[in-house]
Scaffold this active site. Structure first.
Site, PDB file in Angstrom:
ATOM      1  N   HIS A  69      -5.649 -11.377  -8.265  1.00 34.76           N
ATOM      2  CA  HIS A  69      -5.974  -9.946  -8.261  1.00 34.76           C
ATOM      3  C   HIS A  69      -7.425  -9.757  -7.873  1.00 34.76           C
ATOM      4  CE1 HIS A  69      -2.046  -9.081  -9.843  1.00 34.76           C
ATOM      5  NE2 HIS A  69      -2.237  -9.851 -10.898  1.00 34.76           N
ATOM      6  N   CYS A  96       1.369   3.019   1.726  1.00 41.68           N
ATOM      7  CA  CYS A  96       2.289   2.361   2.664  1.00 41.68           C
ATOM      8  C   CYS A  96       1.501   1.797   3.829  1.00 41.68           C
ATOM      9  CB  CYS A  96       3.303   3.386   3.181  1.00 41.68           C
ATOM     10  SG  CYS A  96       4.493   2.706   4.362  1.00 41.68           S
ATOM     11  N   ALA A 141      -4.765  -2.407   2.192  1.00 43.80           N
ATOM     12  CA  ALA A 141      -4.515  -1.641   0.967  1.00 43.80           C
ATOM     13  C   ALA A 141      -5.792  -1.487   0.121  1.00 43.80           C
ATOM     14  CB  ALA A 141      -3.394  -2.285   0.160  1.00 43.80           C
ATOM     15  N   LEU A 195       6.783  10.684  -8.887  1.00 43.88           N
ATOM     16  CA  LEU A 195       7.790  10.811  -7.825  1.00 43.88           C
ATOM     17  C   LEU A 195       7.856   9.516  -7.020  1.00 43.88           C
ATOM     18  CD1 LEU A 195       6.801  14.386  -6.764  1.00 43.88           C
ATOM     19  CD2 LEU A 195       8.667  13.674  -8.290  1.00 43.88           C
TER      20      LEU A 195
HETATM   21  C1  LIG Z   1      18.175   2.151  -4.361  1.00 42.14           C
HETATM   22  O1  LIG Z   1      17.138   2.124  -3.400  1.00 42.14           O
HETATM   23  C2  LIG Z   1      15.928   1.570  -3.768  1.00 42.14           C
HETATM   24  C3  LIG Z   1      14.935   1.613  -2.796  1.00 42.14           C
HETATM   25  C4  LIG Z   1      13.681   1.081  -3.109  1.00 42.14           C
HETATM   26  C5  LIG Z   1      13.418   0.505  -4.359  1.00 42.14           C
HETATM   27  C6  LIG Z   1      14.424   0.493  -5.327  1.00 42.14           C
HETATM   28  C7  LIG Z   1      14.173  -0.106  -6.687  1.00 42.14           C
HETATM   29  C8  LIG Z   1      13.011   0.627  -7.338  1.00 42.14           C
HETATM   30  N1  LIG Z   1      11.840   0.210  -7.193  1.00 42.14           N
HETATM   31  N2  LIG Z   1      13.311   1.766  -8.076  1.00 42.14           N
HETATM   32  C9  LIG Z   1      12.333   2.476  -8.715  1.00 42.14           C
HETATM   33  O2  LIG Z   1      11.129   2.240  -8.620  1.00 42.14           O
HETATM   34  C10 LIG Z   1      12.810   3.580  -9.606  1.00 42.14           C
HETATM   35  C11 LIG Z   1      13.960   3.423 -10.358  1.00 42.14           C
HETATM   36  C12 LIG Z   1      14.339   4.467 -11.216  1.00 42.14           C
HETATM   37  C13 LIG Z   1      13.561   5.624 -11.311  1.00 42.14           C
HETATM   38  N3  LIG Z   1      12.435   5.770 -10.550  1.00 42.14           N
HETATM   39  C14 LIG Z   1      12.077   4.779  -9.717  1.00 42.14           C
HETATM   40  O3  LIG Z   1      10.934   4.917  -8.955  1.00 42.14           O
HETATM   41  C15 LIG Z   1      10.515   6.265  -8.717  1.00 42.14           C
HETATM   42  C16 LIG Z   1       9.172   6.456  -9.405  1.00 42.14           C
HETATM   43  C17 LIG Z   1       8.102   5.637  -8.715  1.00 42.14           C
HETATM   44  N4  LIG Z   1       8.046   5.926  -7.279  1.00 42.14           N
HETATM   45  C18 LIG Z   1       9.329   5.644  -6.614  1.00 42.14           C
HETATM   46  C19 LIG Z   1      10.440   6.472  -7.219  1.00 42.14           C
HETATM   47  C20 LIG Z   1      15.691   1.031  -5.043  1.00 42.14           C
END
Ligand SMILES: COc1cccc(CC(=N)NC(=O)c2cccnc2OC2CCNCC2)c1
Length: 389
Positions: free
Chosen positions: A3, A140, A151, A389
């Protein structure tokens, strides 16, 4: 080495864990604005900063396209978040937003957008402290520019621009462990369209389960069951604000929403955010509230499907209707609107309905972070009243 950037930043450091002599609160004091670096950080010579005006349809399309092709994927690289243009406009232009906090990086020669990071202002309460913060999101870097160490300089630049607005704290989430999470949440999924979820590899057929038995297992009623359950409207903002503020007061970290915030973040926007409330048929008092936001995912490399329509649990308050029944009505509405899956974190009181409503645990974790604000001991997810979000 692991890190090397974050060890230079005012964030909780792993080496400080357990050092109870360190006080909770800001890690560094504010700097006099005259001491904040007035010019942007240096980029590699081929690139330039470019503030992105999300309200400009052509810029919004560039941001949308960059994220659609290069943003967060699940651990097995089968899905990628596919935020819509309307969602990005909603997410990035709340009351008091700063256009300068929507930061792009372009190739000087071609003007191609190759990286992005955003901040929006928020008032977050941490225990008894209401703090003005930046919520950082949508970091991103184009897949072809990874490990160029872009980043860290993008994080320093958004931090500099936040400092210029006299804001010294920030909140963000990540699927990876960085110094140092204030809470670590698990995510859960409730199948609404199990056949499609199995076809695309999001879910697996349970042991000793047939497809028809699985479809039956996840079947929901065609209509909601709670009397007085209806869509939120503009006239409900004052009461929903009161209800939500009263509820969020019980969590250690939560947004300090006022009516303008509630109007922006919780009034329904088609295909972006849905919110419902229970108006008592007798007293016309608003007793409960539930909401979810729409975040589809691209399905990578599937012959039959290109997209997954996903709802993400947002803010829910139950004071009269049992939370189980309220959330089941949210599932029913999501199914009516043709969502494939309903996702939720184990934050707030969500644990109370996840198993009962047939959510299954996801295979990953979402870590919450604060910048320049120390919390002595990590919080349990049920102490977290914040959904980003
Ligand atoms: C199903 O499609 C996906 C596409 C990309 C990543 C993930 C897994 C994931 N990383 N999921 C989450 O971070 C997540 C799972 C449940 C609720 N909120 C979430 O993330 C939100 C909040 C943080 N910013 C992204 C959206 C799933």
């Amino acid at each position: 080495q692991k890190h090397r950037f974050w060890e230079t930043q005012p964030v909780g450091q792993f080496k400080d864990l357990g050092d109870s002599s360190l006080p909770e609160g800001p890690i560094e004091p504010p700097t006099p604005l005259s001491d904040v670096k007035p010019e942007p950080y240096g980029l590699p010579s081929a690139y330039e900063w470019s503030t992105c005006d999300i309200s400009d349809p052509s810029v919004c399309l560039e941001v949308y396209t960059l994220l659609t092709n290069n943003y967060v994927e699940d651990d097995e690289n089968m899905f990628r978040f596919n935020y819509s243009k309307e969602f990005l406009q909603w997410a990035l232009r709340p009351p008091g937003f700063f256009p300068s906090w929507h930061i792009g990086v372009r190739v000087k020669s071609t003007k191609k957008l190759v990286a992005f990071i955003t901040g929006i202002p928020a008032r977050l309460r941490v225990r008894d402290d209401v703090v003005r913060m930046a919520e950082i999101n949508f970091l991103c870097v184009h897949k072809k520019l990874r490990s160029k160490r872009l980043a860290p300089v993008m994080i320093k630049e958004v931090t500099r621009r936040v400092h210029l607005e006299n804001i010294w704290q920030a909140a963000y989430t990540a699927g990876v462990v960085l110094p140092t999470p204030i809470a670590t949440c698990r995510y859960w999924h409730r199948s609404l369209n199990p056949k499609k979820l199995i076809d695309v590899g999001f879910s697996r057929l349970g042991a000793r389960m047939t497809m028809s038995r699985t479809i039956r297992l996840y079947k929901l009623p065609d209509a909601t069951v709670t009397p007085g359950f209806r869509k939120m409207e503009l006239r409900d903002v004052p009461e929903v604000t009161r209800l939500l503020r009263g509820y969020l007061a019980r969590f250690a970290v939560a947004p300090d929403f006022d009516e303008d915030d509630v109007e922006h973040w919780l009034l329904p926007v088609e295909n972006v955010v849905d919110s419902f409330l229970v108006e008592s048929p007798v007293t016309h008092e608003i007793t409960d509230f539930c909401s979810f936001y729409t975040l589809p995912s691209s399905i990578l490399n599937n012959p039959n499907y290109t997209g997954l329509k996903a709802a993400y649990s947002y803010y829910n308050v139950s004071t009269k209707t049992p939370l189980l029944q309220l959330m089941n009505d949210a599932l029913i509405v999501a199914k009516q609107k043709d969502y494939d899956v309903f996702n939720a974190l184990d934050v707030m009181e969500n644990e109370g309905f996840l198993k009962e409503l047939k959510f299954g645990p996801g295979d990953g974790q979402l870590h919450y972070y604060l910048y320049n604000y120390r919390i002595r001991n990590a919080l349990h997810p049920l102490e977290l009243g914040l959904v980003l979000l």
